[in-house]
Scaffold this motif. Structure first.
Motif, PDB file in Angstrom:
ATOM      1  N   GLY A  57       0.885  -1.098   0.053  1.00  0.00           N
ATOM      2  CA  GLY A  57      -0.040   0.036   0.096  1.00  0.00           C
ATOM      3  C   GLY A  57       1.083   1.115  -0.150  1.00  0.00           C
ATOM      4  O   GLY A  57       1.700   1.691   0.925  1.00  0.00           O
ATOM      5  N   THR A  58       0.636   2.036  -1.041  1.00  0.00           N
ATOM      6  CA  THR A  58       1.374   3.399  -1.239  1.00  0.00           C
ATOM      7  C   THR A  58       0.635   4.526  -1.385  1.00  0.00           C
ATOM      8  O   THR A  58       0.785   5.493  -1.672  1.00  0.00           O
ATOM      9  CB  THR A  58       2.542   3.313  -2.346  1.00  0.00           C
ATOM     10  N   ASP A  59      -1.065   4.091  -0.946  1.00  0.00           N
ATOM     11  CA  ASP A  59      -2.087   5.138  -1.331  1.00  0.00           C
ATOM     12  C   ASP A  59      -2.812   5.154  -0.058  1.00  0.00           C
ATOM     13  O   ASP A  59      -3.881   5.675  -0.166  1.00  0.00           O
ATOM     14  CB  ASP A  59      -2.874   4.618  -2.537  1.00  0.00           C
ATOM     15  N   TRP A  60      -2.274   5.133   1.124  1.00  0.00           N
ATOM     16  CA  TRP A  60      -2.873   5.456   2.411  1.00  0.00           C
ATOM     17  C   TRP A  60      -2.635   7.091   2.540  1.00  0.00           C
ATOM     18  O   TRP A  60      -1.923   7.651   2.049  1.00  0.00           O
ATOM     19  CB  TRP A  60      -1.926   4.793   3.512  1.00  0.00           C
TER      20      TRP A  60
ATOM     21  N   GLY B 296       2.212   7.909   1.694  1.00  0.00           N
ATOM     22  CA  GLY B 296       1.257   6.803   1.323  1.00  0.00           C
ATOM     23  C   GLY B 296       1.474   5.583   1.700  1.00  0.00           C
ATOM     24  O   GLY B 296       0.783   4.790   1.843  1.00  0.00           O
ATOM     25  N   THR B 297       2.452   5.688   2.750  1.00  0.00           N
ATOM     26  CA  THR B 297       2.887   4.120   3.258  1.00  0.00           C
ATOM     27  C   THR B 297       2.435   4.060   4.825  1.00  0.00           C
ATOM     28  O   THR B 297       2.275   5.357   5.379  1.00  0.00           O
ATOM     29  CB  THR B 297       4.279   3.689   3.262  1.00  0.00           C
ATOM     30  N   CYS B 298       2.137   3.142   5.310  1.00  0.00           N
ATOM     31  CA  CYS B 298       1.527   2.949   6.626  1.00  0.00           C
ATOM     32  C   CYS B 298       2.632   3.470   7.853  1.00  0.00           C
ATOM     33  O   CYS B 298       3.760   3.364   7.629  1.00  0.00           O
ATOM     34  CB  CYS B 298       1.472   1.331   6.985  1.00  0.00           C
ATOM     35  N   LEU B 299       2.001   3.934   9.156  1.00  0.00           N
ATOM     36  CA  LEU B 299       2.865   4.441  10.061  1.00  0.00           C
ATOM     37  C   LEU B 299       2.813   3.599  11.352  1.00  0.00           C
ATOM     38  O   LEU B 299       1.798   3.004  11.648  1.00  0.00           O
ATOM     39  CB  LEU B 299       2.312   5.918  10.249  1.00  0.00           C
ATOM     40  N   ARG B 300       3.827   3.285  11.720  1.00  0.00           N
ATOM     41  CA  ARG B 300       3.912   2.323  13.072  1.00  0.00           C
ATOM     42  C   ARG B 300       4.842   3.203  14.210  1.00  0.00           C
ATOM     43  O   ARG B 300       5.799   3.755  13.790  1.00  0.00           O
ATOM     44  CB  ARG B 300       4.486   0.968  12.716  1.00  0.00           C
TER      45      ARG B 300
END
Ligand SMILES: NC(=O)c1ccc[n+]([C@@H]2O[C@H](COP(=O)([O-])OP(=O)(O)OC[C@H]3O[C@@H](n4cnc5c(N)ncnc54)[C@H](O)[C@@H]3O)[C@@H](O)[C@H]2O)c1
Length: 325
Positions: free
Chosen positions: A207-210, A215-219
């Motif tokens: 996923g690069t469209d968040w 655009g990538t996930c955050l943790r």
């Protein structure tokens, strides 16, 4: 104190064991080495090779212990949905059997490895301790259940406990005392390291469209040395008469998948080949925790959890294992 560290040969447990030994505690590591490494156990600790579900060996080991740090568990959330019985056995039955032995032996304090997985889907960020707890996987359910048992054991048995909810544990001891790598790692940082050192040819970014900055996930990545420090503080707090508590251990902010990849490229000086693919089912867009309660209660402030420090200490562990050619 004399402290039994169950799961003390594992990734987080070995860092905790070293920190406890350094702080002058008498440490007994109890581990079945299902995923842990004997070589990660500090020299000054006593090592007992056994399973926490073994009632006789548990009682023999726990005799004379003031406290337990309980990290022994299976930790793959995805696997817990496919093989829940294994998680019932290891994360519920074996854990309860060990607590039973601890109670028989007069153990007064328990520090328990809980997880961000107790929360399930985030309703707001950062996740604080009041956030609703509704796990979306069986692993998270097992952690929440043990937290609840511990709250009852305080009321009914007088055992004081701390449930520490780790977010994404990462990094290695900056002094290089622990370098044992996890076997078959599935987490982002070890995967990125394996690509950087050529053990893997490439990796996928899901996923690069968040709706995030790149655009990538955050943790929320938290350095194991900071986690180890929280265990010391939690034990100290309980020993001084503090009440049973549960806290989130996070940094209060999130790092994206690309932040991790770019930090790895900078620190290793190598290209990390990745392929952008579609979103993975069940992945939340962003997750991070407030460490405010841990700060108020324990004076805990993460000192090693910048993404640079996490990636650098991990890269050094890969070098120490001869994986960086
Ligand atoms: N790694 C993370 O990001 C993370 C996040 C949240 C919570 N946790 C929790 O922290 C704890 C430690 O995680 P870790 O990353 O160090 O994992 P790990 O697999 O490296 O450590 C677990 C240790 O427990 C031992 N063990 C497992 N079952 C046992 C049993 N029945 N008897 C005796 N020993 C047993 C293993 O051999 C291993 O040494 C686990 O409880 C995990 O659920 C980890």
């Amino acid at each position: 104190m004399r402290i039994c560290v169950a799961g003390g040969a594992g990734y987080i447990g070995s860092h905790v064991s070293h920190a406890l030994v350094n702080a002058g505690h008498e440490v007994v590591v109890f581990d079945n080495l299902s995923t842990g490494l004997r070589t990660s156990v500090p020299e000054k600790a006593t090592f007992v090779h056994g399973d926490v579900s073994d009632p006789l060996l548990s009682r023999k080991t726990l005799k004379g212990c003031d406290a337990i740090v309980y990290l022994a568990a299976s930790k793959d959330a995805g696997a817990s949905m496919l093989d829940p019985i294994r998680y019932t056995r290891n994360n519920l039955q074996a854990t309860m059997s060990f607590f039973d032995a601890a109670n028989d032996c007069g153990v007064k304090y328990v520090v328990f490895s809980s997880s961000a997985a107790v929360f399930g889907e985030s309703q707001y960020l950062p996740l604080d301790e009041d956030h609703p707890k509704d796990p979306t996987n069986y692993y998270g359910y097992t952690k929440l259940e043990i937290e609840r048992v511990l709250a009852w054991y305080d009321k009914l048995l007088g055992i004081k406990s701390a449930s520490l909810r780790y977010f994404n544990a990462a990094g290695y001891d900056p002094d290089g005392k622990v370098t044992g790598l996890e076997r078959n790692p599935a987490n982002l940082i070890p995967v990125v390291m394996e690509v950087a050192c050529g053990v893997r040819k490439g990796m996928q970014v899901f996923g690069t469209d968040w709706n995030t900055k790149d655009g990538t996930c955050l943790r929320d990545y938290i350095h194991v040395t900071d986690l180890a420090d929280a265990h010391l503080r939690a034990l100290d707090h309980l020993e001084k008469g503090g009440a049973t508590f549960a806290v989130n251990l996070g940094t209060g902010s999130g790092q994206s998948v690309l932040d991790v990849i770019h930090a790895a490229e900078k620190i290793s000086g190598r290209k990390v080949n990745y392929q952008a693919v579609g979103r993975r089912a069940g992945d939340p867009e962003a997750l991070w925790a407030s460490g405010e309660k841990a700060k108020q209660l324990l004076g805990w402030v993460p000192k090693h959890s910048s993404i640079e420090s996490i990636v650098e200490t991990t890269w050094n562990a890969y070098k120490a294992n001869g994986l960086v050619k």
